[in-house]
Structures are given as C-alpha cells and as structure tokens.
Design an enzyme around this catalytic site. Structure first.
Site, short mmCIF file in Angstrom:
data_model
loop_
_atom_site.label_atom_id
_atom_site.label_comp_id
_atom_site.label_asym_id
_atom_site.label_seq_id
_atom_site.Cartn_x
_atom_site.Cartn_y
_atom_site.Cartn_z
N HIS A 277 2.26 3.34 -9.20
CA HIS A 277 2.10 1.88 -9.32
C HIS A 277 3.30 1.26 -10.05
CE1 HIS A 277 -1.75 2.18 -7.50
NE2 HIS A 277 -2.33 2.80 -8.50
N LEU B 5 10.43 -20.60 -4.69
CA LEU B 5 9.55 -19.62 -4.04
C LEU B 5 8.19 -19.73 -4.70
CD1 LEU B 5 9.09 -16.99 -2.25
CD2 LEU B 5 9.59 -15.71 -4.34
N ASP C 187 0.83 -1.21 0.00
CA ASP C 187 0.00 0.00 0.00
C ASP C 187 0.86 1.26 0.00
OD1 ASP C 187 -2.34 1.45 0.00
OD2 ASP C 187 -2.73 1.20 2.15
#
Ligand code: IPE
Ligand code: IPE
Ligand code: MG
Length: 245
Positions: free
Chosen positions: A48, A142, A31
C-alpha cells in the site's frame, strides 16, 4: 523506490505529452498492491505504501497531461473485511498522505476532496480530510477526489434517503426527482461524469466504483499492478483514448 514528484515530472518534461483530447474526468481503481507486495515477500502494508508513491506520480502526470478531474478508489465499503492490521495501516497511510502532501497540492493548485461515508472513519482522519478540503477549496487546476469508505450502492442509498426525507417533509416534489437531481445528490455532486475508468491488476470488475456516474465511461483494464503504474502508462492510455474519441 524510484519516485517521481511534481518537480521531476516537470523537469522530465516530455514524460506526459499534452494531448488534444484528454478525458474530462479519469477514475482509477488502484488495485494490486497486495499482489505486488506478495511477489516481493513484503507485507501488504508495504504494498500500500508503494501504491501511495504511485499515486503521487500519477497525480503529477495527470496535471501535466491537463486532466481536470481525477478520482481514485482508495478504500471500499467492503475493505473493512480485511484484517485489522491492514485496515489500520491503510488509514494511517491516508492520514500521512494528507499531512505530507498538503503543501505541495496547494502549491500546485490541486483541489483535494473525498467521497464516501466518512462517518465511520476515525475523528483525526476526518479532521485532516476536512482540513485539506477547506485549504484547497479555492483551487481548480486538478480536482483530485479520493474515495474512502466508498461504495456506489452505499452512495446511492444515502442519496435516496436524503431525497425521500426532503419529499416527506414537503421540500421536494416527487416530479422534481430527475436524473440530474440524483446526480447532484451523489457524493460526486458537482463533478462531471468520468469518461474514462482505469483498473489496474488485471481484474475486470468495477467493484462498486461510481456505478451511476460511469454509465457511459470507457473502461481500460491493465495487467500492471498499481504500484508499478506510471505516468508513462497513463500517457499511453490517454493516447488510445484520444484516438478513440
Ligand atoms: C488495492 O490493492 C488497494 C485497496 C483495495 C485498499 P489490493 O490490496 O486490493 O491488492 P490485491 O488485489 O490484494 O493485490
Ligand atoms: C477495489 O479493489 C477497491 C479499491 C481499489 C480501493 P478490491 O481489491 O478491494 O476489490 P475486489 O475485492 O477485487 O472486488
Ligand atoms: Mg484487490
């Protein structure tokens, strides 16, 4: 932009030390992109993009630290309420991320998957998502899971609907509806529950992220805006987590 990539993180070696105890599953609410952009007089989309760059670094850092599961909140079911321009911009960032990073993720043995209701996403993005999921399905160094059009309540509602259909059609006995079965039926099906949830930008809400799965997670809130979040800060949080465990 000072962007690290997998090679840089490896070369710099000690940026992310190996810890004795690392969380099995870290979930991050990324955020603060909008505020980061505002502070610089940039558009939210630029924020972004900077957030995307931060994610590249953090993925590399997580691998270095030996984290096995990383789940990131990229777009919530509520985020459709933003301007069309911002929504479209985000969607094209997601598509570009998949296109650009596919080779590198595969080379690093990262398995990439998505959670959330993808039926509302455009067909091209859905194809890219399915493509990289398939391409990286054999990897497990991962597990990188990206939540797009994800909401915990929506996820639970979809799971409950699917379970009730199975019960109504006689495939499932109500007594077999256990916590374990509900967990399996969530989008996160085979992932372990997150043991650490990080939220950047100083907000201390969960915003509908993994409400069932994070029931016992530790929460770490940092003031850092997501584009400024680095593997170094992740390392600091992991150090705290290790001490607490
Ligand atoms: C998080 O940053 C990214 C998404 C929700 C897509 P925000 O866009 O929420 O940034 P702020 O909270 O407005 O700063
Ligand atoms: C949560 O951030 C969702 C993502 C990071 C994708 P938001 O900025 O959308 O959440 P609220 O509006 O602060 O709850
Ligand atoms: Mg926000």
């Amino acid at each position: 932009m000072n962007q690290l990539d997998f090679e840089d993180v490896k070369k710099k070696g000690l940026r992310v030390p190996k810890f004795k105890t690392v969380p099995a599953h870290i979930a991050i609410v990324m955020d603060g992109n909008g505020r980061w952009a505002n502070q610089r007089g940039l558009s939210r989309i630029e924020g972004h993009k900077a957030g995307e760059a931060a994610l590249l670094d953090v993925v590399a850092g997580a691998i270095e630290a030996g984290v096995k599961n990383l789940t990131v909140y990229a777009f919530s079911t509520e985020n459709w309420k933003r301007s069309t321009e911002e929504v479209l911009g985000l969607m094209s960032i997601f598509a570009r991320y998949i296109e650009r990073e596919a080779d590198r993720l595969a080379a690093e043995s990262v398995r990439m998957r998505f959670i959330g209701d993808r039926s509302r996403l455009d067909a091209r993005l859905q194809r890219l998502m399915a493509g990289i999921e398939e391409r990286t399905a054999q990897y497990s160094r991962l597990n990188l899971t990206v939540a797009i059009n994800y909401g915990g309540r929506d996820e639970l509602t979809r799971a409950i609907r699917a379970i009730t259909v199975d019960v109504a059609e006689g495939r499932l006995d109500p007594s077999a509806v256990t916590e374990a079965l509900v967990s399996q039926r969530l989008d996160t099906g085979d992932l372990p529950d997150p043991d650490l949830v990080i939220r950047t930008s100083g907000e201390t809400r969960t915003s509908n992220f993994l409400p069932w799965q994070a029931a016992y997670a530790e929460f770490e809130f940092t003031q850092t805006l997501w584009p400024d979040f680095t593997p170094d800060e992740l390392a600091l949080i992991l150090k705290r987590f290790g001490n607490r465990d």
